[in-house]
Design a protein around this motif. Structure first.
Motif, PDB file in Angstrom:
ATOM      1  N   PRO A  28       0.804  -1.226   0.000  1.00  0.00           N
ATOM      2  CA  PRO A  28       0.000   0.000   0.000  1.00  0.00           C
ATOM      3  C   PRO A  28       0.833   1.271   0.000  1.00  0.00           C
ATOM      4  O   PRO A  28       1.874   1.355   0.647  1.00  0.00           O
ATOM      5  N   ASP A  29       0.353   2.273  -0.748  1.00  0.00           N
ATOM      6  CA  ASP A  29       0.982   3.585  -0.805  1.00  0.00           C
ATOM      7  C   ASP A  29       0.119   4.591  -0.054  1.00  0.00           C
ATOM      8  O   ASP A  29      -0.818   4.224   0.653  1.00  0.00           O
ATOM      9  N   GLY A  30       0.416   5.868  -0.237  1.00  0.00           N
ATOM     10  CA  GLY A  30      -0.306   6.903   0.496  1.00  0.00           C
ATOM     11  C   GLY A  30      -1.777   6.986   0.151  1.00  0.00           C
ATOM     12  O   GLY A  30      -2.616   7.243   1.023  1.00  0.00           O
ATOM     13  N   ASP A  31      -2.115   6.781  -1.127  1.00  0.00           N
ATOM     14  CA  ASP A  31      -3.523   6.833  -1.504  1.00  0.00           C
ATOM     15  C   ASP A  31      -4.272   5.620  -0.983  1.00  0.00           C
ATOM     16  O   ASP A  31      -5.446   5.717  -0.606  1.00  0.00           O
ATOM     17  N   ALA A  32      -3.609   4.469  -0.950  1.00  0.00           N
ATOM     18  CA  ALA A  32      -4.238   3.271  -0.401  1.00  0.00           C
ATOM     19  C   ALA A  32      -4.556   3.450   1.080  1.00  0.00           C
ATOM     20  O   ALA A  32      -5.696   3.220   1.520  1.00  0.00           O
ATOM     21  N   ILE A  33      -3.570   3.881   1.852  1.00  0.00           N
ATOM     22  CA  ILE A  33      -3.780   4.049   3.290  1.00  0.00           C
ATOM     23  C   ILE A  33      -4.655   5.263   3.572  1.00  0.00           C
ATOM     24  O   ILE A  33      -5.512   5.245   4.467  1.00  0.00           O
ATOM     25  N   GLY A  34      -4.458   6.339   2.812  1.00  0.00           N
ATOM     26  CA  GLY A  34      -5.300   7.521   2.999  1.00  0.00           C
ATOM     27  C   GLY A  34      -6.767   7.217   2.750  1.00  0.00           C
ATOM     28  O   GLY A  34      -7.634   7.583   3.546  1.00  0.00           O
ATOM     29  N   SER A  35      -7.059   6.521   1.651  1.00  0.00           N
ATOM     30  CA  SER A  35      -8.456   6.218   1.335  1.00  0.00           C
ATOM     31  C   SER A  35      -9.033   5.178   2.292  1.00  0.00           C
ATOM     32  O   SER A  35     -10.208   5.251   2.657  1.00  0.00           O
ATOM     33  N   LEU A  36      -8.202   4.214   2.717  1.00  0.00           N
ATOM     34  CA  LEU A  36      -8.689   3.191   3.650  1.00  0.00           C
ATOM     35  C   LEU A  36      -9.051   3.811   4.996  1.00  0.00           C
ATOM     36  O   LEU A  36     -10.134   3.549   5.541  1.00  0.00           O
ATOM     37  N   THR A  37      -8.155   4.634   5.537  1.00  0.00           N
ATOM     38  CA  THR A  37      -8.438   5.249   6.841  1.00  0.00           C
ATOM     39  C   THR A  37      -9.537   6.304   6.732  1.00  0.00           C
ATOM     40  O   THR A  37     -10.312   6.492   7.673  1.00  0.00           O
TER      41      THR A  37
END
Length: 331
Positions: A28-37
């Motif tokens: 996961p990158d920043g968009d993956a973690i940003g969108s998940l959280t």
């Protein structure tokens, strides 16, 4: 400005469900973690029962995001959910071991993604390639659901925008993207701090990894690449380390396309290769990734291929070189 509207089917599936599993892609990158959280915060605001899951660990530089510490691994995922929301993933395999067809096939899947190569594998799909990040799409979802953009939520969402645009330096940084970023900053998200944490810093063991694999990099016919073996990852003590190395390699003046091939060998001996591609403006690695079963954008994409890394690397490099050659012929 474009009038972005969430897909009604996706909105209804969220409203109708109570117990929801949210997942994003491997490595996961920043968009993956940003969108998940961010989705976790959105669903908690809607009083849903939420589970956030990933196959791979949250990168250390993103652990400061709200709910990052509550993300569970694939082995802890159950099968009693009303809905699975898949974020920032262009195909079902990008969910890794979190999604198990034998357990989850009966559960509807809502896909929210911005990759042009998305296969629309969900029961309902909201795919917007015009958006620079999945986090941008979630801002429009909060508007639709009338959810306030408070600082913790704004921080998660701005993280996805900053990382997917390399701090607003990529060609997909449109007036819409800047307008959304301005809203998030106005709600308290600290742009300077997010940029520093996500783009200007990296763990020491990642630098150790680079020191191991950069001496083996190769450049041929405008394609630069290197290989990360499982032994390299084991030596640095973090087999899920995301080196972001393909973005570093593409800065070479002589290269138009970069690739990093990461070997993953499971406890059962099962081998796969995670491929990360980057391209300079005008070149398209997204189509190559799509042909190989992955996805992404023309300038940034990836795929995962089962098999022996020594056999896979030369075949994929040849595909990338052919893609570059075809582009050169068109110029």
């Amino acid at each position: 400005m474009t009038n972005h509207q969430p897909d009604p089917g996706v909105v209804k599936s969220i409203q109708d469900a109570y117990q929801i599993l949210c997942v994003s892609h491997i490595s996961p990158d920043g968009d993956a973690i940003g969108s998940l959280t961010a989705m976790g915060q959105i669903l908690h605001y809607l009083e849903k029962k939420v589970t956030l899951a990933l196959q791979d660990d949250v990168p250390p530089e993103l652990m400061n995001l709200p709910y990052a510490h509550s993300v569970i691994g694939a082995d802890d995922v159950g099968d009693t959910y009303d809905l699975i929301i898949c974020l920032d993933s262009s195909s079902s395999d990008r969910m890794g071991r979190v999604y198990r067809p034998s357990h989850h096939r009966h559960i509807p899947v809502a896909v929210i993604d911005h990759h042009i190569t998305n296969t629309k594998f969900g029961t309902v799909n909201w795919v917007e390639p015009e958006c620079a990040a999945t986090c941008q799409m979630l801002v429009y979802l909060t508007d639709m659901l009338q959810i306030p953009l408070e600082e913790p939520l704004a921080r998660s969402l701005l993280t996805g925008l900053v990382t997917d645009t390399h701090c607003f330096r990529t060609p997909n940084t449109t007036p819409d993207v800047l307008a959304v970023a301005t809203r998030l900053v106005n709600e308290g998200a600290d742009l300077a701090k997010i940029t520093d944490q996500t783009l200007n810093r990296r763990p020491y063991n990642v630098l150790q990894l680079w020191s191991q694999v950069l001496p083996t990099m190769q450049l041929e016919d405008g394609v630069i690449w290197t290989v990360v073996h499982q032994d390299n990852l084991d030596q640095i003590g973090n087999p899920n380390a995301d080196s972001q190395l393909s973005s570093v390699l593409i800065t070479a003046d002589e290269a138009d396309i970069s690739a990093v091939f990461t070997e993953r060998i499971g406890d059962d001996g099962y081998a796969r290769v995670e491929c990360s591609f980057r391209a300079k403006p005008g070149y398209d690695v997204g189509s190559v990734a799509f042909r190989l079963g992955g996805g992404g954008h023309p300038p940034a994409s990836g795929c995962t291929i089962d098999g022996n890394i020594h056999e896979i690397v030369p075949k994929v490099v040849a595909e990338l070189q052919q893609a570059r050659k075809q582009k050169k012929q068109q110029v």
